[in-house]
Write a protein that holds these residues in place. Sequence first.
Motif, PDB file in Angstrom:
ATOM      1  N   ASN A  44     -34.202  56.060 -82.891  1.00 10.71           N
ATOM      2  CA  ASN A  44     -35.152  55.152 -82.241  1.00 10.71           C
ATOM      3  C   ASN A  44     -35.133  55.338 -80.732  1.00 10.71           C
ATOM      4  OD1 ASN A  44     -33.128  53.516 -80.955  1.00 10.71           O
ATOM      5  ND2 ASN A  44     -32.665  52.716 -83.026  1.00 10.71           N
ATOM      6  N   SER A  45     -36.071  54.683 -80.116  1.00 10.03           N
ATOM      7  CA  SER A  45     -36.300  54.863 -78.688  1.00 10.03           C
ATOM      8  C   SER A  45     -35.085  54.492 -77.848  1.00 10.03           C
ATOM      9  CB  SER A  45     -37.511  54.014 -78.278  1.00 10.03           C
ATOM     10  OG  SER A  45     -37.711  54.123 -76.918  1.00 10.03           O
ATOM     11  N   ASN A  46     -34.542  53.311 -78.082  1.00 11.51           N
ATOM     12  CA  ASN A  46     -33.417  52.835 -77.272  1.00 11.51           C
ATOM     13  C   ASN A  46     -32.231  53.780 -77.327  1.00 11.51           C
ATOM     14  OD1 ASN A  46     -34.721  50.703 -76.271  1.00 11.51           O
ATOM     15  ND2 ASN A  46     -33.850  49.184 -77.712  1.00 11.51           N
ATOM     16  N   ASP A  47     -31.844  54.132 -78.595  1.00 11.88           N
ATOM     17  CA  ASP A  47     -30.702  55.039 -78.754  1.00 11.88           C
ATOM     18  C   ASP A  47     -30.971  56.364 -78.049  1.00 11.88           C
ATOM     19  OD1 ASP A  47     -29.591  53.072 -80.219  1.00 11.88           O
ATOM     20  OD2 ASP A  47     -29.776  54.058 -82.205  1.00 11.88           O
ATOM     21  N   ALA A  48     -32.227  56.801 -78.244  1.00 11.87           N
ATOM     22  CA  ALA A  48     -32.596  58.095 -77.634  1.00 11.87           C
ATOM     23  C   ALA A  48     -32.370  58.061 -76.118  1.00 11.87           C
ATOM     24  CB  ALA A  48     -34.057  58.415 -77.939  1.00 11.87           C
ATOM     25  N   ILE A  49     -32.906  57.043 -75.461  1.00 12.80           N
ATOM     26  CA  ILE A  49     -32.808  56.969 -73.991  1.00 12.80           C
ATOM     27  C   ILE A  49     -31.352  56.889 -73.539  1.00 12.80           C
ATOM     28  CG2 ILE A  49     -33.359  55.485 -72.003  1.00 12.80           C
ATOM     29  CD1 ILE A  49     -36.056  54.937 -73.619  1.00 12.80           C
ATOM     30  N   GLU A  50     -30.558  56.060 -74.258  1.00 12.72           N
ATOM     31  CA  GLU A  50     -29.136  55.928 -73.921  1.00 12.72           C
ATOM     32  C   GLU A  50     -28.416  57.258 -74.027  1.00 12.72           C
ATOM     33  OE1 GLU A  50     -27.426  53.486 -72.516  1.00 12.72           O
ATOM     34  OE2 GLU A  50     -29.496  52.738 -72.337  1.00 12.72           O
ATOM     35  N   SER A  51     -28.645  57.913 -75.194  1.00 12.40           N
ATOM     36  CA  SER A  51     -27.939  59.182 -75.439  1.00 12.40           C
ATOM     37  C   SER A  51     -28.363  60.286 -74.465  1.00 12.40           C
ATOM     38  CB  SER A  51     -28.221  59.671 -76.868  1.00 12.40           C
ATOM     39  OG  SER A  51     -27.528  58.923 -77.793  1.00 12.40           O
ATOM     40  N   ILE A  52     -29.676  60.307 -74.202  1.00 11.11           N
ATOM     41  CA  ILE A  52     -30.179  61.352 -73.277  1.00 11.11           C
ATOM     42  C   ILE A  52     -29.542  61.203 -71.899  1.00 11.11           C
ATOM     43  CG2 ILE A  52     -32.262  62.079 -71.983  1.00 11.11           C
ATOM     44  CD1 ILE A  52     -33.748  61.642 -74.721  1.00 11.11           C
ATOM     45  N   ARG A  53     -29.348  59.948 -71.491  1.00  9.70           N
ATOM     46  CA  ARG A  53     -28.732  59.694 -70.184  1.00  9.70           C
ATOM     47  C   ARG A  53     -27.349  60.341 -70.139  1.00  9.70           C
ATOM     48  NH1 ARG A  53     -29.583  54.311 -69.528  1.00  9.70           N
ATOM     49  NH2 ARG A  53     -31.437  54.706 -68.305  1.00  9.70           N
ATOM     50  N   VAL A  54     -26.640  60.234 -71.295  1.00  9.62           N
ATOM     51  CA  VAL A  54     -25.254  60.727 -71.344  1.00  9.62           C
ATOM     52  C   VAL A  54     -25.204  62.248 -71.553  1.00  9.62           C
ATOM     53  CG1 VAL A  54     -23.041  60.505 -72.582  1.00  9.62           C
ATOM     54  CG2 VAL A  54     -24.506  58.492 -72.263  1.00  9.62           C
ATOM     55  N   THR A  55     -26.030  62.735 -72.492  1.00  7.15           N
ATOM     56  CA  THR A  55     -25.899  64.147 -72.894  1.00  7.15           C
ATOM     57  C   THR A  55     -26.647  65.125 -71.991  1.00  7.15           C
ATOM     58  OG1 THR A  55     -27.740  63.797 -74.397  1.00  7.15           O
ATOM     59  CG2 THR A  55     -25.517  63.642 -75.344  1.00  7.15           C
ATOM     60  N   ASN A  56     -27.616  64.611 -71.271  1.00  7.72           N
ATOM     61  CA  ASN A  56     -28.365  65.437 -70.308  1.00  7.72           C
ATOM     62  C   ASN A  56     -28.892  66.732 -70.917  1.00  7.72           C
ATOM     63  OD1 ASN A  56     -29.488  66.101 -67.835  1.00  7.72           O
ATOM     64  ND2 ASN A  56     -27.629  67.179 -67.150  1.00  7.72           N
ATOM     65  N   PRO A  57     -29.760  66.632 -71.930  1.00  8.91           N
ATOM     66  CA  PRO A  57     -30.269  67.839 -72.592  1.00  8.91           C
ATOM     67  C   PRO A  57     -31.296  68.566 -71.724  1.00  8.91           C
ATOM     68  CG  PRO A  57     -31.366  65.892 -73.434  1.00  8.91           C
ATOM     69  CD  PRO A  57     -30.358  65.385 -72.468  1.00  8.91           C
ATOM     70  N   ASP A  58     -31.590  69.807 -72.132  1.00 10.77           N
ATOM     71  CA  ASP A  58     -32.614  70.568 -71.409  1.00 10.77           C
ATOM     72  C   ASP A  58     -33.979  70.308 -72.023  1.00 10.77           C
ATOM     73  OD1 ASP A  58     -30.743  71.917 -69.738  1.00 10.77           O
ATOM     74  OD2 ASP A  58     -30.239  73.199 -71.463  1.00 10.77           O
ATOM     75  N   LEU A  59     -34.007  69.863 -73.228  1.00  9.86           N
ATOM     76  CA  LEU A  59     -35.268  69.740 -73.961  1.00  9.86           C
ATOM     77  C   LEU A  59     -35.118  68.674 -75.050  1.00  9.86           C
ATOM     78  CD1 LEU A  59     -37.752  72.180 -74.847  1.00  9.86           C
ATOM     79  CD2 LEU A  59     -36.366  71.785 -76.843  1.00  9.86           C
ATOM     80  N   ILE A  60     -36.204  67.963 -75.310  1.00 10.88           N
ATOM     81  CA  ILE A  60     -36.162  66.920 -76.338  1.00 10.88           C
ATOM     82  C   ILE A  60     -37.245  67.206 -77.366  1.00 10.88           C
ATOM     83  CG2 ILE A  60     -36.498  64.430 -76.800  1.00 10.88           C
ATOM     84  CD1 ILE A  60     -35.578  64.744 -73.451  1.00 10.88           C
ATOM     85  N   LEU A  61     -36.818  67.230 -78.632  1.00 11.34           N
ATOM     86  CA  LEU A  61     -37.792  67.311 -79.720  1.00 11.34           C
ATOM     87  C   LEU A  61     -38.046  65.865 -80.151  1.00 11.34           C
ATOM     88  CD1 LEU A  61     -36.334  70.279 -81.859  1.00 11.34           C
ATOM     89  CD2 LEU A  61     -38.293  70.325 -80.300  1.00 11.34           C
ATOM     90  N   MET A  62     -39.296  65.450 -80.065  1.00  6.92           N
ATOM     91  CA  MET A  62     -39.606  64.025 -80.222  1.00  6.92           C
ATOM     92  C   MET A  62     -40.593  63.788 -81.357  1.00  6.92           C
ATOM     93  SD  MET A  62     -39.323  60.927 -78.827  1.00  6.92           S
ATOM     94  CE  MET A  62     -38.784  61.108 -77.146  1.00  6.92           C
ATOM     95  N   ASP A  63     -40.128  63.067 -82.326  1.00  9.23           N
ATOM     96  CA  ASP A  63     -41.045  62.655 -83.388  1.00  9.23           C
ATOM     97  C   ASP A  63     -41.942  61.579 -82.817  1.00  9.23           C
ATOM     98  OD1 ASP A  63     -42.267  62.134 -85.730  1.00  9.23           O
ATOM     99  OD2 ASP A  63     -40.566  61.073 -86.657  1.00  9.23           O
ATOM    100  N   VAL A  64     -43.232  61.717 -83.048  1.00 11.35           N
ATOM    101  CA  VAL A  64     -44.171  60.758 -82.440  1.00 11.35           C
ATOM    102  C   VAL A  64     -43.988  59.371 -83.057  1.00 11.35           C
ATOM    103  CG1 VAL A  64     -46.628  60.187 -82.127  1.00 11.35           C
ATOM    104  CG2 VAL A  64     -45.831  62.531 -81.745  1.00 11.35           C
ATOM    105  N   SER A  65     -43.820  59.348 -84.395  1.00  8.62           N
ATOM    106  CA  SER A  65     -43.690  58.022 -85.028  1.00  8.62           C
ATOM    107  C   SER A  65     -42.245  57.785 -85.452  1.00  8.62           C
ATOM    108  CB  SER A  65     -44.633  57.948 -86.233  1.00  8.62           C
ATOM    109  OG  SER A  65     -44.455  59.073 -87.058  1.00  8.62           O
ATOM    110  N   ILE A  66     -41.579  56.998 -84.570  1.00  9.50           N
ATOM    111  CA  ILE A  66     -40.192  56.683 -84.873  1.00  9.50           C
ATOM    112  C   ILE A  66     -40.068  55.178 -85.076  1.00  9.50           C
ATOM    113  CG2 ILE A  66     -38.967  58.648 -83.843  1.00  9.50           C
ATOM    114  CD1 ILE A  66     -38.824  56.944 -81.239  1.00  9.50           C
ATOM    115  N   GLU A  67     -38.876  54.826 -85.533  1.00 10.94           N
ATOM    116  CA  GLU A  67     -38.627  53.405 -85.790  1.00 10.94           C
ATOM    117  C   GLU A  67     -38.633  52.640 -84.486  1.00 10.94           C
ATOM    118  OE1 GLU A  67     -34.634  53.551 -87.144  1.00 10.94           O
ATOM    119  OE2 GLU A  67     -35.104  54.565 -89.041  1.00 10.94           O
ATOM    120  N   GLY A  68     -38.782  51.344 -84.651  1.00  5.57           N
ATOM    121  CA  GLY A  68     -38.614  50.466 -83.477  1.00  5.57           C
ATOM    122  C   GLY A  68     -39.919  50.161 -82.783  1.00  5.57           C
TER     123      GLY A  68
END
Length: 689
Positions: A44-68
Amino acid sequence: MTTVPIKEKAETKVFIVEDDPTIHMHLEFMLKNKGYLVVGSAANSNDAIESIRVTNPDLILMDVSIEGELDGIDTALIIKEEFGKPVVFITSFFDENTIARAKIATPYGYLIKPVSPKDLYIAIDICLYNHSMETQLKENEEWFYTSLGSISDGIITIDKDEKIKFINQSAEKLLGHTNSMIGEFLNTVYNPIREKVDAVDMSTEYLFLNQQKDNIYLPQKDGTKVFLEETVRPIQENRTGNTLGKIIVFKDISKRLYLEHKIVIRLRYEIGVSNFSKVLLSPFTNLETLNTSFRDLLSFLNMTRVSYSNISEIGYETYFSVNEETVANDTIPLSIGYPDDFKLYLQDSVDILRSNNLLFGNLNSFPEQLRTTISFRGIKSFILIPIFYQHSLDGFVFFEDTMQVRDWPEEDLQIFRIIGDLISTFIERTRNENLIKNHRDYLEKLVEEKTSELQNTVKLAQAANIAKSEFLANMSHELRTPLNSIIGFSKLIRLPEEFNKEQEFLGYINSAGNHLLKLVNDILDISKMESGKMLIVKANFQLYDSLLNSILIMMPQATKKNMKILQPEKLDIQFYGDEKRIRQVFINFLSNAIKFTGENGLIEIILKNTGDYVEISFRDTGVGISIEHQKFIFDKFYQVGQIMYSENEGTGLGLSISKHIVETHGGLILLDSEPGKGSTFTIRLPLKV
Ligand code: ADP
């Protein structure tokens, strides 16, 4: 400029946002398979944003329709905002609405489920490439605008419609605008005034060669002008060459122009003063050249009039004055002079001038006292320079400017001080020259007077001398006749033997008579000599015969003193001259030799013929003559000491008469003598006259 390298797959960190575990697994499998590093995932969106902040990826594969609450597109927008990371959307389908929304998030790729490995890898590659390019572009742009912004020149770029596309900080500052001007028409914010003006070309040595140039300035609210230097260039599209707009670069050159102007004025001043000093220091300067050079000085200094006034004369009477305006249109003739307040002002200020200070002012700071003078003479600025002569105040030079209000900076005052010094020096020199001239004139007059006095005295003396000579000639003549009788009769008279004494007295009478006769004859000769009347009658004669004859005449006297005379050897010398006078000379030398040589002495006469001249030497073994006396014995009446060897005293005239006779024959007399040893007088007479 920095570049962002595209990362190797092994290093590329990928984050997956997918709520379907199967698809998530499949994606992860494919990624790992290709060597990508899956740094995290979220459903979901919240987890994604939190994790991205920590993991600092180069690229994000994003499902358009996610939970939340927030779907993939919303989440992607946050990620873009917050992290600036590239997102590749994955969805089962894209309706138009979704695409429109997704566009806002500026995704780097779209994948339609089910995702094939090939599509995934291509999408990732393109995404990473685009993202790296975009990052680079952004950085370049930032770098470019930061550079433009920090340039001190004002920069404005406009599009084809003359609308502002960019304006840097310096431009904003120069134009005095604070609010953004992007999109405004150029001429509403930047519209400087352009005018043609006379200019001095500083690059040439012809400093006063006026040229025309464009002055560009921005009028300021306070009435001042900000002068600009401006360049305008078109902006063209590289490929087509089409003009896209223009770039205008401008900068404030007011300070530079001001300095240039100041330099030009300074140079003008200095050239003016140096010309002036040349004229003033030249010894050939007269009042006319001085006036011309004053006129030149005025134009160099941009002044209207100058006048010199002498303070010591009645009031302030003008010594010399030049008035350009008067010369030009005669509006204010100098003869009008200065109003009374000017004189009062000077009287009050004389001490200031005396202590070598300048008096100056301009329209804003005129001395109260000078009000009438100022308006009467139309003065806007003035300066009064004291002039000194022999260290005391002599007068002042008054410069007037009817054109401009000057602020009198120290450099200008310095120039006027120099001018004052030059004029002081000039006046000092001119006056000294006049003094010297007067002195010289006086001395010349004195010399003239004394010379004419002297000439008169000489004339009188000459007249007296001639009178004396004539008198002596006459007198001598008168004396000779009775003397000859006395000598003759005293010789003839023979008294009886008992009159021994008387006979002896007769002998005295005879010899005294002879002496007197010689004296009279000598005086007669001298006076003839001096009056130029000594008669020389020339004829050819045998010199040897003449000499021998003279020796024979003198022989009795020599014999009396038991002297020996060595005679010259016989030579045939035909001489052209006055025989009587030459014989007189011979007799004179012989008689001197006998006279000044003691008893038993020897006298030798030598005769020499060189062809050019004949030399007759009379050598005696007598008393000789010392060097200091040798100089004078040819002077009239000169005798050395007491005459001890002569019965008859000499006259002191013989040698000067002899010298005259020899010289009238073109000859000379040489003397070689040593006291105690004897003397040799040699007569040298030229044979070919
Ligand atoms: P004077 O012989 O009648 O005195 P001179 O003119 O002939 O006049 O001579 C000037 C002086 O020069 C003499 O008085 C004497 O002192 C000096 N003088 C001339 N001839 C001789 C000489 N031969 N020896 C020494 N002294 C001489």
